[in-house]
Design a protein around this motif. Structure first.
Motif, mmCIF file in Angstrom:
data_model
loop_
_atom_site.group_PDB
_atom_site.id
_atom_site.type_symbol
_atom_site.label_atom_id
_atom_site.label_comp_id
_atom_site.label_asym_id
_atom_site.label_seq_id
_atom_site.Cartn_x
_atom_site.Cartn_y
_atom_site.Cartn_z
ATOM 1 N N ARG A 1 12.115 -19.495 -36.516
ATOM 2 C CA ARG A 1 12.441 -19.924 -37.868
ATOM 3 C C ARG A 1 11.815 -18.662 -38.757
ATOM 4 O O ARG A 1 10.341 -18.960 -38.525
ATOM 5 C CB ARG A 1 11.842 -21.255 -38.176
ATOM 6 C CG ARG A 1 12.483 -22.380 -37.500
ATOM 7 C CD ARG A 1 12.074 -23.677 -37.904
ATOM 8 N NE ARG A 1 10.754 -23.977 -37.304
ATOM 9 C CZ ARG A 1 10.317 -24.235 -36.038
ATOM 10 N NH1 ARG A 1 11.283 -24.396 -35.100
ATOM 11 N NH2 ARG A 1 9.221 -24.457 -35.806
ATOM 12 N N ASP A 2 12.328 -17.967 -39.305
ATOM 13 C CA ASP A 2 12.031 -16.740 -39.862
ATOM 14 C C ASP A 2 11.888 -17.014 -41.255
ATOM 15 O O ASP A 2 12.976 -16.930 -42.052
ATOM 16 C CB ASP A 2 12.595 -15.470 -39.449
ATOM 17 C CG ASP A 2 12.177 -14.364 -40.039
ATOM 18 O OD1 ASP A 2 11.023 -14.189 -40.729
ATOM 19 O OD2 ASP A 2 12.545 -13.126 -39.509
ATOM 20 N N LYS A 3 10.779 -17.045 -41.971
ATOM 21 C CA LYS A 3 10.470 -17.114 -43.409
ATOM 22 C C LYS A 3 10.028 -15.720 -43.869
ATOM 23 O O LYS A 3 9.652 -15.802 -45.191
ATOM 24 C CB LYS A 3 9.344 -18.125 -43.752
ATOM 25 C CG LYS A 3 9.806 -19.547 -43.461
ATOM 26 C CD LYS A 3 10.990 -20.076 -44.025
ATOM 27 C CE LYS A 3 11.287 -21.494 -43.651
ATOM 28 N NZ LYS A 3 12.459 -22.066 -44.132
ATOM 29 N N GLY A 4 10.140 -14.811 -43.319
ATOM 30 C CA GLY A 4 9.691 -13.377 -43.840
ATOM 31 C C GLY A 4 8.389 -12.978 -43.479
ATOM 32 O O GLY A 4 7.892 -12.215 -42.686
ATOM 33 N N ILE B 1 6.467 -16.471 -39.328
ATOM 34 C CA ILE B 1 7.845 -16.762 -38.458
ATOM 35 C C ILE B 1 7.280 -17.862 -37.091
ATOM 36 O O ILE B 1 6.053 -17.597 -36.842
ATOM 37 C CB ILE B 1 8.086 -15.573 -37.338
ATOM 38 C CG1 ILE B 1 8.637 -14.479 -38.386
ATOM 39 C CG2 ILE B 1 9.183 -15.869 -36.134
ATOM 40 C CD1 ILE B 1 8.810 -13.153 -37.675
ATOM 41 N N TRP B 2 7.870 -19.016 -37.129
ATOM 42 C CA TRP B 2 7.514 -19.809 -35.996
ATOM 43 C C TRP B 2 8.648 -19.730 -35.016
ATOM 44 O O TRP B 2 9.830 -19.616 -34.985
ATOM 45 C CB TRP B 2 7.751 -21.352 -36.731
ATOM 46 C CG TRP B 2 6.592 -21.581 -37.821
ATOM 47 C CD1 TRP B 2 5.531 -22.186 -37.315
ATOM 48 C CD2 TRP B 2 6.662 -21.461 -39.234
ATOM 49 N NE1 TRP B 2 4.674 -22.424 -38.477
ATOM 50 C CE2 TRP B 2 5.380 -21.983 -39.688
ATOM 51 C CE3 TRP B 2 7.479 -21.080 -39.919
ATOM 52 C CZ2 TRP B 2 5.357 -21.889 -41.012
ATOM 53 C CZ3 TRP B 2 7.316 -21.056 -41.415
ATOM 54 C CH2 TRP B 2 6.292 -21.562 -41.848
ATOM 55 N N ASP C 1 1.951 -14.743 -38.259
ATOM 56 C CA ASP C 1 1.563 -14.751 -39.798
ATOM 57 C C ASP C 1 1.279 -13.316 -40.019
ATOM 58 O O ASP C 1 0.321 -12.655 -39.438
ATOM 59 C CB ASP C 1 0.329 -15.676 -39.943
ATOM 60 C CG ASP C 1 -0.016 -15.780 -41.405
ATOM 61 O OD1 ASP C 1 0.531 -15.106 -42.252
ATOM 62 O OD2 ASP C 1 -0.842 -16.578 -41.519
ATOM 63 N N LYS D 1 10.479 -10.604 -34.955
ATOM 64 C CA LYS D 1 11.446 -10.761 -36.004
ATOM 65 C C LYS D 1 12.628 -10.288 -34.801
ATOM 66 O O LYS D 1 13.892 -10.611 -35.527
ATOM 67 C CB LYS D 1 11.383 -9.646 -36.998
ATOM 68 C CG LYS D 1 10.535 -10.071 -37.972
ATOM 69 C CD LYS D 1 10.478 -8.972 -39.387
ATOM 70 C CE LYS D 1 9.405 -9.449 -40.446
ATOM 71 N NZ LYS D 1 10.031 -10.672 -41.022
#
Length: 582
Positions: free
Chosen positions: A29-32, A35-36, A51, A64
């Motif tokens: 799960r990549d929030k920019g 990333i989890w 983070d 990424k």
């Protein structure tokens, strides 16, 4: 060191520790800026966090590029998870990653590696190594291991010795086709893969081993179905100086032990039923006794009423389906269509609704009255509110047809509960069965089964009446084990071969080694073999064995993963002195 902990191990007590983990990427799960990644191994899942403020830039960039099923190693600090997940063993923590190494990248898998996958069975069998990563299959294989270890421990503690027997043996008639293996060093001669270690375990008793067991692969070249594979595993056992009661007591104990240790279920009652009663009351020799619907034979109350179908039938037999009198005509027609399917083979079905008010409504009302139907109800043990289903025809066929209907109705009514266990010993099988095609007798179990001592004189006058000293263990309508007390003297064994149509020369060629061994002091002995695949599946709440086998074959007998069976090259054929038909 690839890992300091597994992915199910870390808890809140590990917070602030530096750990190393390894496994497969389950999800990204990549929030920019954050990333989890869920990393998975056999033991469970741990959440990783990358983070940009706390994770080195080069590690962030590597994260990424991660994809599903990449094999990775990470090093980082255990920290408290902000959004805790009580569904995960590691749901209170996550790993703040400082180092990331991709051990192996991965193509996008052809189906999702999730408990609920989008892959069909054929696709998952082709990529079985991926399917094993999913919890349902992985847990089934672990479950199989647990059952196997309980079996080994139970038998070892009771003095049984595990002995391996050969896989390359002589072809012997045991009921199914052999798989044969050509011998390069002995041109024109063949080994066979064992259908069971039967003769070897008897020879071990002659050898004085006293108590033997083996968890062993067996091979039968026969058609496949949900509970059958070309290669299967047996818990094979034999004991010396025993009678039938001794064997039943030991293996009843094993079954109780497995039910208690594996499923937490205590079963005290192991009823016994003769083969004849099983066929009369249930239509087959492995009845499911978790529910009723015993057969009621109706010949004496249903014939001679101008209903030609019944009058011409060898057997008229019915069952009472509980609480089904309110079935609509559409529902009943669906049952009739079901029994008329080629797999069942019935010509039709007569039904009687035994209404709650005590009245009857039937498909044969013009031939029978309420008094007749009351007798039918008594024979089938029907109660008000039940539906009586009646089939007729040749005895052997109609019993099998009604047995199939009984199981189908139990399935529809939810009476076959996977968490209920009802064991049953079926005893007193016929020793011999008549083969109409060859017009000869065959051994119902195998030719080494001892007849009941009192029945031996009947072999000459009435072979069909001779009972075998044989027994099957049935669990929830499935045969999970079968065995017998064996013949242990040469003369009785020779007599048995005579009745099975062997000439003296044929018997000597096929089984001379066993006959000769009996001349050197064979003890009375007997045993049993459990089908491990089927036993594990039933204990696991299933009846399909395939998901409890690491690499099963499909229904065509193929391993679609490795594409076997496959042709071999001409050089191999020449070495084996084999030629293919053109």
């Amino acid at each position: 060191m690839y890992r300091s902990h597994t992915n199910a191990e870390l808890r809140a007590t590990h917070i602030e520790e530096t750990v190393t983990l390894a496994g497969w990427v389950q999800k990204v799960r990549d929030k920019g800026f954050m990333i989890w990644v869920d990393v998975r191994d056999r033991y469970g899942i741990t959440q990783l966090i990358f983070d940009e403020q706390r994770t080195p830039k080069e590690v962030m960039q590597k994260a990424k590029d991660l994809g599903r099923e990449f094999v990775i190693q990470v090093k980082g600090e255990v920290i408290e998870r902000e959004s805790k997940n009580p569904q995960m063993l590691t749901g209170d923590i996550e790993i703040l990653v400082q180092q990331l190494e991709v051990l192996n990248s991965a193509k996008l898998p052809p189906f999702t590696i999730e408990d609920q996958t989008d892959g069909g069975e054929d696709l998952r069998m082709k990529y079985r190594y991926l399917d094993i990563r999913r919890n349902p299959i992985k847990n089934n294989l672990i479950f199989r291991h647990q059952v196997t270890m309980q079996v080994r421990n139970f038998l070892s503690e009771r003095g049984f010795i595990e002995v391996e027997t050969p896989y390359l043996i002589k072809s012997t008639p045991e009921g199914a086709r052999d798989f044969v293996v050509p011998s390069r060093m002995n041109e024109g001669e063949f080994y066979a893969l064992p259908q069971s270690p039967q003769t070897f375990k008897q020879l071990l008793m002659v050898g004085g081993m006293d108590k033997y067991f083996q968890i062993v692969k067996c091979f039968r070249d026969e058609d496949l179905r949900a509970d059958r594979q070309l290669e299967f595993t047996q818990i094979d056992c034999e004991m010396a100086f025993v009678d039938q009661e001794d064997v039943l007591n030991v293996f009843e104990g094993l079954t109780k032990h497995l039910l208690k240790e594996i499923r937490g279920v205590e079963v005290k009652n192991f009823p016994r039923m003769t083969y004849d009663d099983a066929m009369r009351l249930y239509g087959n020799d492995k009845p499911d006794i978790r529910f009723g619907m015993q057969f009621g034979e109706l010949n004496d109350v249903a014939k001679h009423k101008d209903f030609k179908i019944f009058n011409d039938a060898e057997l008229i037999v019915g069952i009472a389906v509980p609480n089904a009198a309110d079935y609509s005509r559409k529902q009943i027609d669906a049952i009739i269509d079901w029994v008329k399917r080629p797999q069942v083979g019935a010509m039709g079905m007569v039904y009687v609704k035994y209404n709650e008010d005590g009245t009857f409504k039937s498909s044969v009302d013009k031939f029978y009255d309420a008094q007749d139907f009351q007798q039918w109800a008594e024979k089938t043990q029907a109660k008000p509110g039940d539906l009586i289903c009646v089939l007729s025809g040749e005895t052997s066929k109609v019993r099998a047809q009604l047995s199939a209907l009984r199981m189908e109705m139990a399935e529809q009514l939810g009476l076959r509960k996977a968490d209920e266990f009802a064991p049953l010993w079926v005893v007193d099988f016929p020793l011999l069965e008549w083969d109409q095609e060859t017009e000869t007798y065959h051994a119902m179990h195998h030719p080494f089964t001892s007849p009941k001592v009192g029945d031996i004189p009947l072999l000459a006058s009435n072979p069909k009446a001779v009972k075998a000293n044989a027994y099957d263990l049935v669990l929830n309508g499935n045969e999970i084990g079968g065995g017998s007390i064996r013949i242990h003297d040469k003369e009785t064994q020779k007599m048995m071969f005579d009745y099975l149509g062997f000439t003296e020369e044929e018997a000597q060629n096929q089984f001379g080694f066993l006959m000769n061994a009996f001349e050197f002091g064979a003890p009375p002995h007997g045993g049993i073999a459990f089908g491990l695949d089927r036993l594990v599946a039933i204990l696991g709440g299933k009846e399909t064995i395939r998901d409890f086998i690491a690499f099963p074959k499909n229904n065509a007998g193929r391993d679609v993963m490795i594409d076997a069976p496959a042709p071999i090259d001409q050089a191999q054929l020449d070495e084996l002195s084999l030629a293919l038909k053109s």
